[in-house]
Design a protein around this motif. Structure first.
Motif, PDB file in Angstrom:
ATOM      1  N   ASP A  46       0.849  -1.185   0.000  1.00  0.00           N
ATOM      2  CA  ASP A  46       0.000   0.000   0.000  1.00  0.00           C
ATOM      3  C   ASP A  46       0.886   1.236   0.000  1.00  0.00           C
ATOM      4  O   ASP A  46       2.092   1.152   0.228  1.00  0.00           O
ATOM      5  N   GLY A  47       0.262   2.349  -0.276  1.00  0.00           N
ATOM      6  CA  GLY A  47       0.949   3.634  -0.245  1.00  0.00           C
ATOM      7  C   GLY A  47       0.375   4.495   0.865  1.00  0.00           C
ATOM      8  O   GLY A  47      -0.784   4.327   1.256  1.00  0.00           O
ATOM      9  N   THR A  48       1.173   5.387   1.380  1.00  0.00           N
ATOM     10  CA  THR A  48       0.720   6.340   2.373  1.00  0.00           C
ATOM     11  C   THR A  48       1.383   7.677   2.087  1.00  0.00           C
ATOM     12  O   THR A  48       2.387   7.748   1.374  1.00  0.00           O
ATOM     13  N   HIS A  49       0.803   8.726   2.617  1.00  0.00           N
ATOM     14  CA  HIS A  49       1.333  10.065   2.380  1.00  0.00           C
ATOM     15  C   HIS A  49       2.079  10.561   3.610  1.00  0.00           C
ATOM     16  O   HIS A  49       1.542  10.526   4.717  1.00  0.00           O
ATOM     17  N   ILE A  50       3.301  11.009   3.387  1.00  0.00           N
ATOM     18  CA  ILE A  50       4.129  11.590   4.439  1.00  0.00           C
ATOM     19  C   ILE A  50       4.000  13.103   4.319  1.00  0.00           C
ATOM     20  O   ILE A  50       4.353  13.672   3.275  1.00  0.00           O
ATOM     21  N   PRO A  51       3.475  13.779   5.354  1.00  0.00           N
ATOM     22  CA  PRO A  51       3.314  15.238   5.273  1.00  0.00           C
ATOM     23  C   PRO A  51       4.667  15.942   5.125  1.00  0.00           C
ATOM     24  O   PRO A  51       5.653  15.549   5.751  1.00  0.00           O
ATOM     25  N   ILE A  52       4.699  16.961   4.280  1.00  0.00           N
ATOM     26  CA  ILE A  52       5.903  17.778   4.091  1.00  0.00           C
ATOM     27  C   ILE A  52       5.485  19.244   4.038  1.00  0.00           C
ATOM     28  O   ILE A  52       4.312  19.564   3.877  1.00  0.00           O
ATOM     29  N   LEU A  53       6.470  20.119   4.174  1.00  0.00           N
ATOM     30  CA  LEU A  53       6.226  21.540   3.923  1.00  0.00           C
ATOM     31  C   LEU A  53       6.230  21.739   2.417  1.00  0.00           C
ATOM     32  O   LEU A  53       6.982  21.081   1.704  1.00  0.00           O
ATOM     33  N   VAL A  94       0.758  12.079  -7.085  1.00  0.00           N
ATOM     34  CA  VAL A  94       0.916  10.877  -7.895  1.00  0.00           C
ATOM     35  C   VAL A  94       0.123   9.712  -7.291  1.00  0.00           C
ATOM     36  O   VAL A  94       0.185   9.442  -6.093  1.00  0.00           O
ATOM     37  N   HIS A  95      -0.623   9.011  -8.126  1.00  0.00           N
ATOM     38  CA  HIS A  95      -1.449   7.876  -7.721  1.00  0.00           C
ATOM     39  C   HIS A  95      -0.586   6.672  -7.352  1.00  0.00           C
ATOM     40  O   HIS A  95       0.479   6.455  -7.941  1.00  0.00           O
ATOM     41  N   ASP A  96      -1.071   5.866  -6.401  1.00  0.00           N
ATOM     42  CA  ASP A  96      -0.343   4.674  -5.956  1.00  0.00           C
ATOM     43  C   ASP A  96       0.042   3.757  -7.111  1.00  0.00           C
ATOM     44  O   ASP A  96       1.145   3.198  -7.139  1.00  0.00           O
ATOM     45  N   ALA A  97      -0.861   3.575  -8.078  1.00  0.00           N
ATOM     46  CA  ALA A  97      -0.579   2.673  -9.204  1.00  0.00           C
ATOM     47  C   ALA A  97       0.597   3.174 -10.035  1.00  0.00           C
ATOM     48  O   ALA A  97       1.402   2.372 -10.522  1.00  0.00           O
ATOM     49  N   ARG A  98       0.723   4.482 -10.204  1.00  0.00           N
ATOM     50  CA  ARG A  98       1.845   5.033 -10.982  1.00  0.00           C
ATOM     51  C   ARG A  98       3.158   4.861 -10.226  1.00  0.00           C
ATOM     52  O   ARG A  98       4.188   4.512 -10.822  1.00  0.00           O
ATOM     53  N   VAL A  99       3.126   5.112  -8.921  1.00  0.00           N
ATOM     54  CA  VAL A  99       4.330   4.901  -8.106  1.00  0.00           C
ATOM     55  C   VAL A  99       4.773   3.448  -8.242  1.00  0.00           C
ATOM     56  O   VAL A  99       5.936   3.164  -8.500  1.00  0.00           O
TER      57      VAL A  99
END
Length: 145
Positions: A46-53, A94-99
Motif C-alpha cells: 500500500d501507499g501512504t502520504h508523508i506530510p511535508i512543507l 501521484v497515484h499509488d498505481a503510478r508509483v
C-alpha cells in the motif's frame, strides 16, 4: 525545504536501505500469510502520504487528494507488518498505481525475480507467489486486489 527532504531521502536510499530493509525469509513470510488465510502470499502493499512543507519548486505536484503537501511512501510488508520493500519520494499528487508501476519492485515482480525460487503447483498449473494490494493497484498474475 523540499531539497533537504530529497537529500535525506536519497541518503537513506544510498546508505541505509540495503542495511535496514531486506526481504527476509520468504518461506517464513509465505507460511505466516498462509496461517492468516492467504496461501501463496509474499506480502501486502500500500501507499501512504508523508506530510511535508510545501516546496518552492513545483509545489502543486506535492498537493495530495486531501489538499495537503505530501510525498508518497509505498511499502511492501510481511505477515507481521514489517517492511520488506519501500519506495519513497514521489510527489503527493501521484497515484499509488503510478508509483508502483515505476518502482524497482514492480520490475522485479514482472520479471519473476523477486520471489524467483518460490512457486507452487496446483494440479498442473504453476502459480507464482502473489502480493496483496487494495483496488488502487493493477490486477497482475502476481498481485491480487
Amino acid at each position: 525545504m523540499g531539497v533537504a527532504v530529497m537529500q535525506v531521502a536519497n541518503a537513506i536510499i544510498e546508505l541505509l536501505l540495503s542495511k535496514v530493509v531486506t526481504l527476509g525469509n520468504v518461506q517464513v513470510i509465505i507460511d505466516g500469510f498462509a496461517a492468516m488465510g492467504f496461501p501463496n502470499c509474499g506480502g501486502a502493499i500500500d501507499g501512504t502520504h508523508i506530510p511535508i512543507l510545501g516546496p518552492d519548486h513545483q509545489g502543486s505536484q506535492y498537493i495530495n487528494q486531501k489538499g495537503h503537501f505530501s510525498m508518497v511512501l509505498q511499502a511492501l510488508v510481511d505477515h507481521k507488518g514489517r517492511f520488506t520493500n519501500i519506495n519513497v519520494g514521489w510527489p503527493g499528487k501521484v497515484h499509488d498505481a503510478r508509483v508502483f508501476k515505476n518502482s524497482g519492485l514492480f520490475r522485479r515482480l514482472q520479471e519473476g525475480i523477486y520471489f524467483s525460487d518460490h512457486k507452487i503447483t496446483v494440479g498442473d498449473v504453476e502459480m507464482p507467489i502473489v502480493i496483496l494490494g487494495d483496488p488502487a493497484y493493477p490486477l497482475m498474475p502476481w498481485l491480487m486486489k
